[in-house]
Scaffold this active site. Structure first.
Site, PDB file in Angstrom:
ATOM      1  N   TYR A 185       0.833  -1.208   0.000  1.00 37.97           N
ATOM      2  CA  TYR A 185       0.000   0.000   0.000  1.00 37.97           C
ATOM      3  C   TYR A 185       0.862   1.251   0.000  1.00 37.97           C
ATOM      4  O   TYR A 185       2.048   1.227   0.330  1.00 37.97           O
ATOM      5  CB  TYR A 185      -0.928   0.021   1.217  1.00 37.97           C
ATOM      6  CG  TYR A 185      -0.223   0.338   2.520  1.00 37.97           C
ATOM      7  CD1 TYR A 185      -0.093   1.645   2.951  1.00 37.97           C
ATOM      8  CD2 TYR A 185       0.332  -0.666   3.301  1.00 37.97           C
ATOM      9  CE1 TYR A 185       0.573   1.950   4.131  1.00 37.97           C
ATOM     10  CE2 TYR A 185       0.992  -0.378   4.482  1.00 37.97           C
ATOM     11  CZ  TYR A 185       1.109   0.939   4.891  1.00 37.97           C
ATOM     12  OH  TYR A 185       1.775   1.236   6.049  1.00 37.97           O
ATOM     13  N   ASN A 473       3.547  -7.612   5.516  1.00 35.02           N
ATOM     14  CA  ASN A 473       4.733  -6.988   4.935  1.00 35.02           C
ATOM     15  C   ASN A 473       5.600  -6.274   5.968  1.00 35.02           C
ATOM     16  O   ASN A 473       6.740  -5.923   5.675  1.00 35.02           O
ATOM     17  CB  ASN A 473       4.340  -6.014   3.824  1.00 35.02           C
ATOM     18  CG  ASN A 473       4.174  -6.717   2.490  1.00 35.02           C
ATOM     19  OD1 ASN A 473       4.410  -7.909   2.367  1.00 35.02           O
ATOM     20  ND2 ASN A 473       3.759  -5.979   1.473  1.00 35.02           N
ATOM     21  N   TYR A 474       5.059  -6.060   7.177  1.00 35.95           N
ATOM     22  CA  TYR A 474       5.880  -5.592   8.289  1.00 35.95           C
ATOM     23  C   TYR A 474       6.147  -6.799   9.188  1.00 35.95           C
ATOM     24  O   TYR A 474       5.804  -6.828  10.363  1.00 35.95           O
ATOM     25  CB  TYR A 474       5.170  -4.490   9.074  1.00 35.95           C
ATOM     26  CG  TYR A 474       4.898  -3.236   8.276  1.00 35.95           C
ATOM     27  CD1 TYR A 474       5.705  -2.890   7.194  1.00 35.95           C
ATOM     28  CD2 TYR A 474       3.842  -2.387   8.598  1.00 35.95           C
ATOM     29  CE1 TYR A 474       5.457  -1.745   6.464  1.00 35.95           C
ATOM     30  CE2 TYR A 474       3.606  -1.236   7.871  1.00 35.95           C
ATOM     31  CZ  TYR A 474       4.409  -0.915   6.796  1.00 35.95           C
ATOM     32  OH  TYR A 474       4.169   0.232   6.075  1.00 35.95           O
ATOM     33  N   ARG A 475       6.753  -7.796   8.611  1.00 35.84           N
ATOM     34  CA  ARG A 475       6.929  -9.084   9.288  1.00 35.84           C
ATOM     35  C   ARG A 475       7.518  -8.897  10.683  1.00 35.84           C
ATOM     36  O   ARG A 475       8.474  -8.152  10.872  1.00 35.84           O
ATOM     37  CB  ARG A 475       7.813 -10.013   8.470  1.00 35.84           C
ATOM     38  CG  ARG A 475       7.796 -11.453   8.991  1.00 35.84           C
ATOM     39  CD  ARG A 475       8.835 -12.298   8.305  1.00 35.84           C
ATOM     40  NE  ARG A 475       8.638 -12.414   6.882  1.00 35.84           N
ATOM     41  CZ  ARG A 475       7.797 -13.270   6.298  1.00 35.84           C
ATOM     42  NH1 ARG A 475       7.045 -14.069   7.047  1.00 35.84           N
ATOM     43  NH2 ARG A 475       7.696 -13.328   4.991  1.00 35.84           N
TER      44      ARG A 475
END
Length: 534
Positions: A185, A473-475
């Protein structure tokens, strides 16, 4: 003394055997690659073992987080940088034959290094050579190979059209392979949704070494890789994406407000309106500590960063009506093209060349980093914000940030089961927490990791619950990890439902169908429902 010598001898023999075994595994694996019959371009030119002079430079080039660059971090036995699909196919087949895991890297921004680190003997497929982009203006589509970065995609689109764009991330060095497969995003999210929402076809090499497009893979797998993480199911080769219309002129602003300038009250109002604004307008908040000009003491500054799909003459009345508390004036605004807005938001100066988007290295010095995420469904009360501010004054927060990204618009119009990414209606905004540091050593890392975990714990009463949601995606390995190669569904659910909510079971079902023996595995890969073979 005899026991100590005996123990030392055993350890040396054990380590020597392990090294010899790993070396033999690597040699056998490489020989398998060289003997693979279907490669049209010699694979020997893109295979790097630890004895190769270029091994370290190939491994380190795409490491953007120094936490995973130290000598104590496990390194791949082999790195393969494919030039064609057959090189990927050979790597998958030979890895299975010789007991090696695969980690796939497109840009190297994995927050926990999972795309290039493993505790087991492993191979890295680095897709850096597969970054072709084909833009079709009339069809409003583009094929982008998984090794291309977001910046390269934006640049490629802008060379063909000034009125087409793509709704992906802000950081231009992120690889499209992982970024899109996890959601993706940026400032077009409220207008057009996620990058994964705008994928219309894909190519993936599966566990059998077959190259599949959407028709061949079927709708279940195509659903899974758009937000569920492609690395759990195979190796993503390319995406076909839908390009979206953007005006020839967009307007940007970045307005900073400090605590002594009523930042808390302005943030409170932002929480009430940010998700309800015109969908052409995205205003995110970046919180950081600065020195106060008035008191010369530390304070917190809220940077209100925005891109509006239109001109300043349309933006100012909209802001005056919906968000006058910010006090936006014409002098705060800059009209530019959409592609130039992506460069400025990424940190480039306005006078720098657009070709800067093609640079695959970071704009700033690479440092140590830890990130986490949250979702907010009800406005954080002033008392909650006021309790957050002192945490920014601690020593470890010198290079920390907390970022609020608003929802609304298109994000509310898409079902949470449309793709695996479930974080849709009901969320006011998303939070990203991040902390950077430059000091070497375990002590410094522990201090900064402890700080961000303290912030995360403090925020618990104010964020989503049951589950406390997180963005893939922000693992974040803090929220849970797989136990081993055959982690049970229940064990994996500890972290899985936080990323995927009710979509996690369907992801596991797809995984069981396409990779039943769980070859594509990592610390947070989707589990297979098949029982482990004895």
């Amino acid at each position: 003394m005899i026991r100590q010598r005996t123990y030392f001898t055993i350890v040396v023999i054990s380590l020597s055997f392990s090294f010899a075994s790993s070396s033999a595994d690597a040699e056998n694996f490489v020989q398998c690659l060289y003997n693979y019959p279907r490669t049209t371009t010699s694979i020997s030119n893109v295979v790097y073992t630890k004895t190769n002079r270029s091994y370290s430079s190939k491994l380190d080039f795409s490491i953007h987080n120094l936490r995973f660059k130290s000598n104590t971090i496990p390194k791949p036995l082999v790195i393969v940088t494919p030039l064609e699909v057959s090189h990927i196919q050979a790597t998958i087949i030979c890895s299975q034959r010789h007991g090696m895991q695969i980690r796939t890297r497109s840009g190297g921004h994995d927050y926990e290094g999972v795309s290039y680190v493993s505790k087991h003997p492993f191979v890295v497929i680095d897709l850096i050579n597969l970054r072709g982009i084909q833009v079709h203006v009339q069809k409003r589509t583009a094929w982008v190979q998984a090794g291309a970065t977001v910046g390269e995609l934006y640049h490629g689109i802008s060379k063909k059209s000034k009125t087409l764009g793509f709704p992906a991330g802000v950081c231009p060095t992120v690889g499209t392979g992982g970024h899109i497969s996890g959601g993706g995003y940026g400032f077009l999210m409220r207008k057009y949704g996620l990058a994964a929402d705008n994928v219309i076809d894909a190519q993936i090499v599966d566990v059998k070494g077959k190259l599949l497009d959407r028709k061949a893979m079927g709708e279940d797998l195509f659903w899974a890789i758009r937000g569920g993480g492609g690395a759990s199911f195979g190796v993503i080769v390319a995406w076909k994406v839908k390009l979206v219309p953007v005006p020839s002129t967009v307007t940007m602003f970045n307005v900073g407000r400090r605590l002594e300038e009523n930042a808390t009250e302005i943030i409170h109002k932002w929480q009430l309106v940010a998700n309800k604004l015109d969908e052409n307008l995205m205003i995110r908040i970046n919180l950081r500590r600065v020195n106060s000009c008035q008191t010369r003491r530390l304070t917190v500054q809220a940077d209100f960063e925005s891109v509006y799909l239109g001109g300043v003459d349309q933006l100012l009345p909209l802001m005056q009506k919906s968000f006058p508390e910010l006090g936006l004036v014409r002098e705060d605004c800059t009209e530019t093209s959409w592609v130039d807005s992506t460069r400025v938001r990424a940190g480039f100066r306005r006078d720098q060349s657009p070709d800067g988007l093609l640079n695959r290295t970071q704009l700033s010095v690479v440092s140590f980093f830890k990130g986490k995420s949250d979702y907010v469904r009800d406005p954080i009360p002033d008392v909650g914000l006021e309790g957050l501010w002192p945490l920014f004054f601690e020593d470890e927060a010198a290079d920390a940030f907390v970022q609020f990204t608003p929802y609304g618009g298109r994000m509310y119009q898409i079902s949470e089961s449309e793709i695996p990414f479930p974080h849709r209606s009901g969320n006011i905004f998303q939070i990203q927490y991040g902390v950077y540091w430059h000091e070497q050593g375990k002590v410094a890392s522990q201090k900064h990791m402890k700080w961000i975990r303290k912030v995360y714990k403090y925020m618990e009463p104010y964020v989503s619950k049951s589950p406390r949601a997180a963005y893939m995606n922000y693992r974040d390995l803090d929220i849970g990890m797989n136990n081993n190669d055959h982690t049970s569904y229940d064990q994996a659910s500890i972290w899985g439902v936080k990323y995927f909510n009710n979509n996690f079971k369907r992801l596991a079902t797809v995984k069981t169908k396409v990779d039943p023996q769980n070859f594509f595995t990592n610390e947070q890969s989707i589990p297979s429902l098949c029982k482990r073979r004895k």
